[in-house]
Design a protein around this motif. Sequence first.
Motif, PDB file in Angstrom:
ATOM      1  N   LYS A   8       0.833  -1.220   0.000  1.00 31.64           N
ATOM      2  CA  LYS A   8       0.000   0.000   0.000  1.00 31.64           C
ATOM      3  C   LYS A   8       0.866   1.269   0.000  1.00 31.64           C
ATOM      4  O   LYS A   8       0.739   2.138   0.847  1.00 31.64           O
ATOM      5  N   ARG A   9       1.738   1.339  -1.021  1.00 36.59           N
ATOM      6  CA  ARG A   9       2.611   2.507  -1.119  1.00 36.59           C
ATOM      7  C   ARG A   9       3.130   2.672  -2.549  1.00 36.59           C
ATOM      8  O   ARG A   9       3.077   1.741  -3.362  1.00 36.59           O
ATOM      9  N   LEU A  10       3.628   3.874  -2.843  1.00 35.09           N
ATOM     10  CA  LEU A  10       4.420   4.144  -4.039  1.00 35.09           C
ATOM     11  C   LEU A  10       5.877   4.252  -3.615  1.00 35.09           C
ATOM     12  O   LEU A  10       6.188   4.929  -2.633  1.00 35.09           O
ATOM     13  N   GLN A  11       6.765   3.605  -4.378  1.00 27.00           N
ATOM     14  CA  GLN A  11       8.190   3.732  -4.128  1.00 27.00           C
ATOM     15  C   GLN A  11       8.849   4.423  -5.323  1.00 27.00           C
ATOM     16  O   GLN A  11       8.470   4.184  -6.474  1.00 27.00           O
ATOM     17  N   ALA A  12       9.848   5.267  -5.027  1.00 24.01           N
ATOM     18  CA  ALA A  12      10.558   6.012  -6.060  1.00 24.01           C
ATOM     19  C   ALA A  12      12.020   5.589  -6.103  1.00 24.01           C
ATOM     20  O   ALA A  12      12.652   5.400  -5.057  1.00 24.01           O
ATOM     21  N   ILE A  72      11.461  13.602  -2.066  1.00 23.82           N
ATOM     22  CA  ILE A  72      10.082  13.535  -2.549  1.00 23.82           C
ATOM     23  C   ILE A  72       9.076  13.976  -1.495  1.00 23.82           C
ATOM     24  O   ILE A  72       7.900  14.205  -1.813  1.00 23.82           O
ATOM     25  N   GLY A  73       9.461  14.101  -0.234  1.00 21.72           N
ATOM     26  CA  GLY A  73       8.549  14.579   0.802  1.00 21.72           C
ATOM     27  C   GLY A  73       7.388  13.632   1.017  1.00 21.72           C
ATOM     28  O   GLY A  73       7.531  12.410   0.961  1.00 21.72           O
ATOM     29  N   VAL A  74       6.211  14.221   1.263  1.00 20.75           N
ATOM     30  CA  VAL A  74       4.993  13.426   1.490  1.00 20.75           C
ATOM     31  C   VAL A  74       4.034  13.646   0.336  1.00 20.75           C
ATOM     32  O   VAL A  74       4.135  14.617  -0.407  1.00 20.75           O
TER      33      VAL A  74
END
Length: 354
Positions: free
Chosen positions: A248-252, A306-308
């Motif tokens: 349940k997340r986006l990773q960069a 990328i912050g929040v």
Amino acid sequence: MFKKVCMFVSVRLSKLVVMMAMLLTLVFLWMLLPTRPANPASAGYYMGSTRLSEKSLYKLDIEWPKFPRFFTGQVFGVAVDPVADIVYVAQRGESVPKILMFTEQGYFLHGWNTTTIELPHGIFATSTTPETTLWVTDVGNGKNGHTIKQYSSSGELLRTLGTPGIPGSSLHPLQFDQPAEVFISSKGEMYIVDGDGGLNNRLIKLEKGFDIAWMKGEKGDKPSQFYIPHSVTGDNVGRVWVADRGNKRLQAFDAATGEWIGAWSSCFTDDAPSSVRLTHDNKYFVVAQLKINRVVFLSVPPIGNIGVCYIVDTIQLADDVKPHLVDVSRKTGAIYVAEIGAQQAQKFVPNNRK
């Protein structure tokens, strides 16, 4: 005198009866009106609600497609031709065309089937010489599954990546287990998320000649680990973003080196990201959330930390539509959503465009 009073009361009552009859007639006619456009293509759309913007960024194009009856299977993926005005839709089902082709204006062109695709999952259109080609990920368990295939726009098989019918984790030779999706950059570099619930939980970068540049990932919830990596895209400042669905997340990641940059999870407490793409102006991420039938728009951060994450707008779809994967037209800005529950694809256009 009494007779005059009676006549006056009778007239007032008559007027009241007429007014009541007119009101009841209007209510009856209003109840007969349809609650939404009759076009079946709009059946999955519910409403657009704004978080930070004054008005919704996108609106449903109820005229697309003009012939929705051609959706005969479960729609899993959608891809927009970066050069021609063509939208490719991948669907599953017995005796149905695996790929449907529509114009961006909504007209059906044709569909094609092939015995080399078992269960299409993701689809990506890229411009090559002399024509646009399609990359389709196949998550089937038969003799052609666990592969990524390149097709001509007419359905001719041009190339196969992976070992057909054999799931695995090897890089030499290259093997996949239910590869979910690919993204190809403007430089011709391919990013692959592998897999959709199989052995592998990884992100692979292939150079233009299909040599492996780097690989990241294993099953887990720590940085650079994944649990069902489901979608991948690149931004215009050298980052690769992965919809890490199980976590349940986006990773960069850094596109050049594969170095982990950061992750966003606060926007996905209700449901995981199923798909990720950028809007045509590179301002927002378009993220589908399958279980809660929603498409959200997140602000793209500037280069650096990328912050929040921030949700700037939301499209809430009807119950059980299940938006699976999305794609964006770089020419018109339109967003296309593949909906496995509604068995259709829908088009949303920017509110500042016709």
